[in-house]
Motif scaffolding. Structure first.
Motif, mmCIF file in Angstrom:
data_model
loop_
_atom_site.group_PDB
_atom_site.id
_atom_site.type_symbol
_atom_site.label_atom_id
_atom_site.label_comp_id
_atom_site.label_asym_id
_atom_site.label_seq_id
_atom_site.Cartn_x
_atom_site.Cartn_y
_atom_site.Cartn_z
ATOM 1 N N THR A 151 0.847 -1.182 0.000
ATOM 2 C CA THR A 151 0.000 0.000 0.000
ATOM 3 C C THR A 151 0.883 1.232 0.000
ATOM 4 O OG1 THR A 151 -0.092 0.055 2.409
ATOM 5 C CG2 THR A 151 -1.845 -1.168 1.263
ATOM 6 N N CYS A 152 0.266 2.358 -0.254
ATOM 7 C CA CYS A 152 1.000 3.613 -0.346
ATOM 8 C C CYS A 152 0.313 4.639 0.540
ATOM 9 C CB CYS A 152 1.050 4.082 -1.796
ATOM 10 S SG CYS A 152 1.976 5.593 -2.058
ATOM 11 N N ALA A 153 0.869 4.885 1.707
ATOM 12 C CA ALA A 153 0.359 5.924 2.596
ATOM 13 C C ALA A 153 1.528 6.857 2.906
ATOM 14 C CB ALA A 153 -0.193 5.321 3.878
ATOM 15 N N LEU A 154 1.346 8.118 2.652
ATOM 16 C CA LEU A 154 2.426 9.058 2.885
ATOM 17 C C LEU A 154 1.858 10.431 3.182
ATOM 18 C CD1 LEU A 154 3.938 10.122 -0.497
ATOM 19 C CD2 LEU A 154 2.227 8.374 -0.405
ATOM 20 N N PRO A 155 2.613 11.222 3.962
ATOM 21 C CA PRO A 155 2.155 12.584 4.219
ATOM 22 C C PRO A 155 2.260 13.424 2.945
ATOM 23 C CG PRO A 155 4.271 12.188 5.292
ATOM 24 C CD PRO A 155 3.847 10.903 4.673
ATOM 25 N N ILE A 156 1.269 14.279 2.740
ATOM 26 C CA ILE A 156 1.224 15.133 1.559
ATOM 27 C C ILE A 156 1.231 16.587 2.020
ATOM 28 C CG2 ILE A 156 -0.124 15.796 -0.465
ATOM 29 C CD1 ILE A 156 -1.301 12.953 -0.448
ATOM 30 N N LEU B 45 8.202 25.444 5.612
ATOM 31 C CA LEU B 45 7.861 24.044 5.346
ATOM 32 C C LEU B 45 9.084 23.144 5.508
ATOM 33 C CD1 LEU B 45 5.787 21.933 4.404
ATOM 34 C CD2 LEU B 45 6.449 22.498 2.049
ATOM 35 N N VAL B 46 10.213 23.557 4.973
ATOM 36 C CA VAL B 46 11.441 22.758 5.089
ATOM 37 C C VAL B 46 11.819 22.598 6.555
ATOM 38 C CG1 VAL B 46 13.943 22.793 4.656
ATOM 39 C CG2 VAL B 46 12.347 23.233 2.776
ATOM 40 N N ALA B 47 11.858 23.701 7.283
ATOM 41 C CA ALA B 47 12.303 23.671 8.685
ATOM 42 C C ALA B 47 11.346 22.913 9.591
ATOM 43 C CB ALA B 47 12.489 25.098 9.198
ATOM 44 N N GLN C 179 9.675 11.831 9.717
ATOM 45 C CA GLN C 179 10.189 10.487 9.997
ATOM 46 C C GLN C 179 9.677 9.423 9.026
ATOM 47 O OE1 GLN C 179 12.565 10.039 12.489
ATOM 48 N NE2 GLN C 179 12.458 12.267 12.413
ATOM 49 N N HIS C 180 8.879 9.802 8.039
ATOM 50 C CA HIS C 180 8.349 8.840 7.073
ATOM 51 C C HIS C 180 9.412 8.483 6.037
ATOM 52 C CE1 HIS C 180 4.634 10.460 8.776
ATOM 53 N NE2 HIS C 180 4.096 9.301 8.437
ATOM 54 N N ASP C 181 9.240 7.317 5.430
ATOM 55 C CA ASP C 181 10.148 6.913 4.350
ATOM 56 C C ASP C 181 10.015 7.835 3.148
ATOM 57 O OD1 ASP C 181 11.131 4.753 5.791
ATOM 58 O OD2 ASP C 181 9.658 3.355 4.955
ATOM 59 N N PHE C 182 8.789 8.286 2.886
ATOM 60 C CA PHE C 182 8.502 9.156 1.752
ATOM 61 C C PHE C 182 7.559 10.261 2.200
ATOM 62 C CE2 PHE C 182 9.035 4.910 -0.122
ATOM 63 C CZ PHE C 182 10.071 5.156 -1.006
ATOM 64 N N ILE C 183 7.683 11.405 1.552
ATOM 65 C CA ILE C 183 6.679 12.461 1.669
ATOM 66 C C ILE C 183 6.372 12.914 0.244
ATOM 67 C CG2 ILE C 183 7.350 13.218 3.977
ATOM 68 C CD1 ILE C 183 8.777 15.587 2.691
ATOM 69 N N LEU C 184 5.214 13.498 0.075
ATOM 70 C CA LEU C 184 4.803 13.977 -1.234
ATOM 71 C C LEU C 184 4.524 15.470 -1.129
ATOM 72 C CD1 LEU C 184 3.934 13.348 -4.170
ATOM 73 C CD2 LEU C 184 1.636 12.930 -3.275
ATOM 74 N N LEU C 185 5.150 16.225 -2.003
ATOM 75 C CA LEU C 185 4.887 17.658 -2.105
ATOM 76 C C LEU C 185 4.273 17.919 -3.468
ATOM 77 C CD1 LEU C 185 7.796 17.424 -0.418
ATOM 78 C CD2 LEU C 185 7.393 19.854 -0.347
ATOM 79 N N ASP D 42 17.418 18.121 -1.586
ATOM 80 C CA ASP D 42 17.026 17.657 -2.916
ATOM 81 C C ASP D 42 16.071 16.474 -2.778
ATOM 82 O OD1 ASP D 42 18.565 19.475 -4.379
ATOM 83 O OD2 ASP D 42 20.347 18.204 -4.244
ATOM 84 N N PRO D 43 15.074 16.407 -3.631
ATOM 85 C CA PRO D 43 14.175 15.248 -3.598
ATOM 86 C C PRO D 43 14.874 14.011 -4.150
ATOM 87 C CG PRO D 43 13.606 16.689 -5.419
ATOM 88 C CD PRO D 43 14.695 17.375 -4.649
ATOM 89 N N ASP D 44 14.443 12.845 -3.693
ATOM 90 C CA ASP D 44 14.941 11.592 -4.258
ATOM 91 C C ASP D 44 14.278 11.301 -5.592
ATOM 92 O OD1 ASP D 44 16.646 10.939 -2.095
ATOM 93 O OD2 ASP D 44 14.920 10.238 -0.949
#
Length: 168
Positions: free
Chosen positions: A3-8, A48-50, A57-63, A96-98
């Motif tokens: 599944t794909c759950a990530l903070p946006i 937002l960055v700071a 702490q998530h593996d991925f985030i989405l912007l 930098d984003p991955d």
């Protein structure tokens, strides 16, 4: 099944100060200089960055946007100095984003999707501006081909989840 759950997070926005800045940036009743627009975008991004990105702490985030958006909108669309825009990225310690995913849509089709909606200050910038922005995004994608994935805008969340799961 994965599944794909990530903070946006959205830009500008996603923190209390950034949301206040967003309201200024998008207010159709305001006229802002292009330089002011750029600096407000980076003020919002700095918060937002700071407060969200560096501490996440998530593996991925989405912007939904990030510094490529400033390069496309303010660098290509508003014709501001691209080296200065890059220096702002460094100044606020923006990582930098991955992975960057460019969801491409012709500006005319984009305006057709919004027909009937009220337009904010930036959306009111006209077709030439959005063609310049799109060309900027496509040029950035071409420069960083190994890092960016381009897709015609269809089912964005499915595409995002698939690319993230493949990268994991």
């Amino acid at each position: 099944v994965q599944t794909c759950a990530l903070p946006i997070f959205r830009e500008p926005g996603s923190t209390i100060p950034s949301e206040k800045i967003r309201n200024i940036l998008l207010d159709a009743n305001l006229t802002l200089r292009s330089q002011t627009e750029l600096l407000l975008m980076y003020a919002s991004r700095s918060e937002l960055v700071a407060n969200e990105i560096l501490s996440n702490q998530h593996d991925f985030i989405l912007l939904d946007r990030y510094f490529d958006a400033s390069m496309a909108y303010q660098g290509y669309g508003r014709n501001l100095d691209k080296d200065f825009i890059n220096s702002l990225k460094t100044f606020i310690n923006a990582p930098d984003p991955d992975l960057t995913i460019l969801l491409d849509i012709d500006p005319i089709k984009g305006f057709e999707r919004k027909s009937g909606d009220s337009m904010d200050r930036i959306e009111s910038s006209g077709l030439k501006f959005f063609n310049d922005v799109r060309n900027g995004y496509l040029e950035l994608a071409n420069q960083y081909r190994s890092e960016e994935h381009t897709s015609e805008l269809q089912s964005p969340m499915y595409l995002v989840c698939r690319l993230l799961l493949e990268k994991k």
